[in-house]
Scaffold this motif. Structure first.
Motif, PDB file in Angstrom:
ATOM      1  N   ALA A 156       6.162 -33.769 159.458  1.00 43.24           N
ATOM      2  CA  ALA A 156       5.539 -32.492 159.093  1.00 43.24           C
ATOM      3  C   ALA A 156       4.646 -32.655 157.868  1.00 43.24           C
ATOM      4  O   ALA A 156       3.519 -32.137 157.828  1.00 43.24           O
ATOM      5  CB  ALA A 156       6.618 -31.444 158.823  1.00 43.24           C
ATOM      6  N   VAL A 157       5.119 -33.400 156.873  1.00 43.02           N
ATOM      7  CA  VAL A 157       4.325 -33.619 155.664  1.00 43.02           C
ATOM      8  C   VAL A 157       3.122 -34.493 155.972  1.00 43.02           C
ATOM      9  O   VAL A 157       2.017 -34.268 155.468  1.00 43.02           O
ATOM     10  CB  VAL A 157       5.200 -34.246 154.556  1.00 43.02           C
ATOM     11  N   ARG A 158       3.326 -35.517 156.791  1.00 43.86           N
ATOM     12  CA  ARG A 158       2.198 -36.386 157.163  1.00 43.86           C
ATOM     13  C   ARG A 158       1.119 -35.583 157.879  1.00 43.86           C
ATOM     14  O   ARG A 158      -0.080 -35.738 157.617  1.00 43.86           O
ATOM     15  CB  ARG A 158       2.688 -37.521 158.067  1.00 43.86           C
ATOM     16  N   ALA A 159       1.545 -34.685 158.775  1.00 42.44           N
ATOM     17  CA  ALA A 159       0.578 -33.862 159.505  1.00 42.44           C
ATOM     18  C   ALA A 159      -0.161 -32.917 158.556  1.00 42.44           C
ATOM     19  O   ALA A 159      -1.369 -32.696 158.704  1.00 42.44           O
ATOM     20  CB  ALA A 159       1.299 -33.065 160.596  1.00 42.44           C
ATOM     21  N   ASP A 160       0.564 -32.367 157.588  1.00 46.00           N
ATOM     22  CA  ASP A 160      -0.071 -31.487 156.605  1.00 46.00           C
ATOM     23  C   ASP A 160      -1.133 -32.226 155.803  1.00 46.00           C
ATOM     24  O   ASP A 160      -2.222 -31.702 155.553  1.00 46.00           O
ATOM     25  CB  ASP A 160       0.974 -30.921 155.643  1.00 46.00           C
ATOM     26  N   MET A 161      -0.797 -33.452 155.381  1.00 49.05           N
ATOM     27  CA  MET A 161      -1.689 -34.185 154.488  1.00 49.05           C
ATOM     28  C   MET A 161      -2.828 -34.870 155.231  1.00 49.05           C
ATOM     29  O   MET A 161      -3.958 -34.917 154.731  1.00 49.05           O
ATOM     30  CB  MET A 161      -0.893 -35.222 153.681  1.00 49.05           C
ATOM     31  N   CYS A 162      -2.535 -35.397 156.389  1.00 49.90           N
ATOM     32  CA  CYS A 162      -3.524 -36.209 157.094  1.00 49.90           C
ATOM     33  C   CYS A 162      -4.232 -35.492 158.242  1.00 49.90           C
ATOM     34  O   CYS A 162      -5.304 -35.931 158.682  1.00 49.90           O
ATOM     35  CB  CYS A 162      -2.864 -37.477 157.651  1.00 49.90           C
ATOM     36  N   GLY A 163      -3.642 -34.408 158.725  1.00 54.47           N
ATOM     37  CA  GLY A 163      -4.210 -33.754 159.891  1.00 54.47           C
ATOM     38  C   GLY A 163      -4.797 -32.386 159.637  1.00 54.47           C
ATOM     39  O   GLY A 163      -5.308 -31.760 160.564  1.00 54.47           O
ATOM     40  N   CYS A 164      -4.736 -31.901 158.404  1.00 54.76           N
ATOM     41  CA  CYS A 164      -5.242 -30.558 158.092  1.00 54.76           C
ATOM     42  C   CYS A 164      -6.235 -30.610 156.935  1.00 54.76           C
ATOM     43  O   CYS A 164      -6.079 -31.404 156.002  1.00 54.76           O
ATOM     44  CB  CYS A 164      -4.093 -29.624 157.717  1.00 54.76           C
ATOM     45  N   GLU A 165      -7.244 -29.771 157.010  1.00 52.84           N
ATOM     46  CA  GLU A 165      -8.191 -29.649 155.906  1.00 52.84           C
ATOM     47  C   GLU A 165      -7.719 -28.625 154.868  1.00 52.84           C
ATOM     48  O   GLU A 165      -8.146 -28.656 153.721  1.00 52.84           O
ATOM     49  CB  GLU A 165      -9.573 -29.261 156.437  1.00 52.84           C
ATOM     50  N   VAL A 166      -6.816 -27.719 155.283  1.00 55.96           N
ATOM     51  CA  VAL A 166      -6.256 -26.746 154.339  1.00 55.96           C
ATOM     52  C   VAL A 166      -5.171 -27.442 153.519  1.00 55.96           C
ATOM     53  O   VAL A 166      -4.327 -28.153 154.073  1.00 55.96           O
ATOM     54  CB  VAL A 166      -5.651 -25.542 155.090  1.00 55.96           C
ATOM     55  N   PRO A 167      -5.165 -27.298 152.201  1.00 52.98           N
ATOM     56  CA  PRO A 167      -4.163 -27.968 151.360  1.00 52.98           C
ATOM     57  C   PRO A 167      -2.736 -27.617 151.778  1.00 52.98           C
ATOM     58  O   PRO A 167      -2.437 -26.484 152.137  1.00 52.98           O
ATOM     59  CB  PRO A 167      -4.475 -27.447 149.957  1.00 52.98           C
ATOM     60  N   MET A 168      -1.867 -28.605 151.732  1.00 52.77           N
ATOM     61  CA  MET A 168      -0.469 -28.408 152.099  1.00 52.77           C
ATOM     62  C   MET A 168       0.239 -27.509 151.089  1.00 52.77           C
ATOM     63  O   MET A 168       0.013 -27.590 149.887  1.00 52.77           O
ATOM     64  CB  MET A 168       0.243 -29.769 152.152  1.00 52.77           C
ATOM     65  N   ASP A 169       1.108 -26.645 151.579  1.00 55.97           N
ATOM     66  CA  ASP A 169       2.022 -25.876 150.731  1.00 55.97           C
ATOM     67  C   ASP A 169       3.323 -25.751 151.509  1.00 55.97           C
ATOM     68  O   ASP A 169       3.546 -24.785 152.245  1.00 55.97           O
ATOM     69  CB  ASP A 169       1.455 -24.495 150.397  1.00 55.97           C
ATOM     70  N   ARG A 170       4.187 -26.743 151.357  1.00 51.36           N
ATOM     71  CA  ARG A 170       5.397 -26.834 152.181  1.00 51.36           C
ATOM     72  C   ARG A 170       6.650 -26.838 151.312  1.00 51.36           C
ATOM     73  O   ARG A 170       6.714 -27.500 150.275  1.00 51.36           O
ATOM     74  CB  ARG A 170       5.361 -28.096 153.048  1.00 51.36           C
ATOM     75  N   LEU A 171       7.632 -26.075 151.764  1.00 56.98           N
ATOM     76  CA  LEU A 171       8.947 -26.030 151.129  1.00 56.98           C
ATOM     77  C   LEU A 171       9.920 -26.834 151.982  1.00 56.98           C
ATOM     78  O   LEU A 171      10.070 -26.591 153.176  1.00 56.98           O
ATOM     79  CB  LEU A 171       9.429 -24.575 151.027  1.00 56.98           C
ATOM     80  N   VAL A 172      10.583 -27.811 151.348  1.00 54.56           N
ATOM     81  CA  VAL A 172      11.588 -28.629 152.029  1.00 54.56           C
ATOM     82  C   VAL A 172      12.959 -28.253 151.474  1.00 54.56           C
ATOM     83  O   VAL A 172      13.222 -28.445 150.276  1.00 54.56           O
ATOM     84  CB  VAL A 172      11.322 -30.136 151.841  1.00 54.56           C
ATOM     85  N   CYS A 173      13.803 -27.702 152.322  1.00 53.66           N
ATOM     86  CA  CYS A 173      15.152 -27.291 151.921  1.00 53.66           C
ATOM     87  C   CYS A 173      16.173 -28.270 152.484  1.00 53.66           C
ATOM     88  O   CYS A 173      16.081 -28.667 153.645  1.00 53.66           O
ATOM     89  CB  CYS A 173      15.468 -25.891 152.432  1.00 53.66           C
TER      90      CYS A 173
END
Length: 380
Positions: free
Chosen positions: A159-176
């Motif tokens: 999920a983090v890899r997809a956020d960072m490498c696959g999206c142009e919108v900056p990641m904002d992810r909460l990992v619980c």
């Protein structure tokens, strides 16, 4: 019993409040303000049937509040950290306008913070940045992880890899995830991906001890990969702090871990790519949003075992992405929680059971002033 005439929800709230209060605790009364709790007693007012009343001490007098009005009260929660929080000022019964003004000011502040948060998230979603490239040495870095990832960890990595490498919108992810379930490894892989791209990565920790622990982990994992981590906290000498701050401002220090020292107004991040916030529930709103506001194109990864309601609500409502790590590591055993009435015998039997098998036992006391009392009970 005396709570039988109340609705179930009100009864539960009142019981929870009374169990959490001790004489001398500060209480917030929604109509009258901050006071001190003086205990509960039976009072016969007007010659009728005796009823239970709560004794509340204000700055200019004492008030008896019927137990049925306990829903108007909550236990005071300070804004400081632990026992360093300063005691609040008591309100006056003779000056209700002062309390009303304080409530209005607090409500206005809350609304401003809420609007600022929503506005910031909206602005971030409108900005884009170039996606990170997966570095050639990423597999080598990940191979240094000495454990077998759990299924939920693998999902978090992806999920983090997809956020960072696959999206142009900056990641904002909460990992619980619970303590020891592998949230740090998720952050380490993201940090390496950012640094390998030549951008600055910041790991923000709430305490100097945790910052030092993360620093040692970063040193071991990044050894020989071309980027030395730096640390900013009270454990670092003033001379070293000044040198690190200078390298950060110049964009020369790419990987840094630290405490609130990273939020100093004297430090600027010319090429900030990733912000990792560990145990975000222990930071104030202003602290967390300060770094996020530095760059609308900064990726943000938040780690928490117990996210605060505001953060959880933002994740559930879609303002932030949410990943949960629920599968325990292979060596982790389930925690059995048993709630029993207060009993010296129960404590003794539980401690004896653990000590007889050669294990460790911890007795957690909520108040420093009670430690010696509990120690004497255990010794006896």
């Amino acid at each position: 019993g005396f709570l039988a005439t109340w609705d179930k929800e009100g009864q539960e709230r009142t019981e929870a409040l009374l169990k959490s209060l001790q004489e001398g605790d500060h209480v917030v009364h929604s109509k009258h303000g901050i006071c001190k709790y003086g205990g509960m007693e039976w009072v016969n007012l007007g010659g009728g049937t005796p009823a239970r009343y709560l004794t509340l001490h204000f700055l200019d007098g004492t008030m008896k509040e019927p137990l049925q009005q306990a829903a108007l009260m909550t236990k005071y929660a300070g804004t400081g950290v632990g026992y360093q929080s300063a005691p609040p000022k008591l309100d006056s019964l003779s000056a209700p306008q002062v309390w009303k003004a304080r409530k209005k000011k607090a409500l206005t502040g809350m609304r401003k913070i809420a609007l600022d948060l929503v506005r910031l998230q909206a602005e971030r979603m409108q900005h884009t940045r170039v996606p990170f490239a997966e570095p050639p040495q990423q597999p080598e870095f990940e191979a240094r992880f000495p454990y077998v990832p759990t299924p939920d960890q693998e999902a978090a990595f992806e999920a983090v890899r997809a956020d960072m490498c696959g999206c142009e919108v900056p990641m904002d992810r909460l990992v619980c995830g619970d303590v020891g379930f592998g949230k740090t490894e998720v952050a380490l892989r993201a940090l390496y991906r950012c640094v390998a791209a030549g951008r600055q990565a910041v790991l923000l920790a709430p305490t100097t001890v945790l910052a030092a622990q993360h620093y040692r982990t970063l040193q071991a994992r990044f050894a020989g990969l071309g980027e030395e981590p730096a640390m900013l906290s009270r454990f670092v000498t003033p001379k070293e702090r000044a040198a690190v701050a200078q390298r950060i401002c110049a964009g020369e220090q790419l990987l840094v871990v630290g405490t609130h020292a990273l939020l100093s107004k004297k430090i600027t991040y010319p090429n900030l790519g990733l912000l990792v916030i560990d145990e975000e529930q222990r930071f104030g709103v202003a602290h967390k949003e300060q770094l996020k506001s530095l760059s609308l194109t900064t990726d943000v990864l938040t780690l928490s075992a117990t996210p605060i309601p505001r953060t959880l609500q933002m994740a559930i409502s879609g303002l932030r992405n949410l990943t949960t790590i629920e599968s325990p590591p292979p060596s982790r055993k389930g925690v059995e929680t048993i709630v029993v009435p207060e009993s010296d015998e129960a404590v003794r039997d539980a401690l004896a059971l653990e000590l007889d098998r050669g294990g460790q036992a911890y007795c957690v006391v909520p108040r420093i002033s009670d430690i010696q009392v509990v120690e004497a009970i255990i010794a006896r």
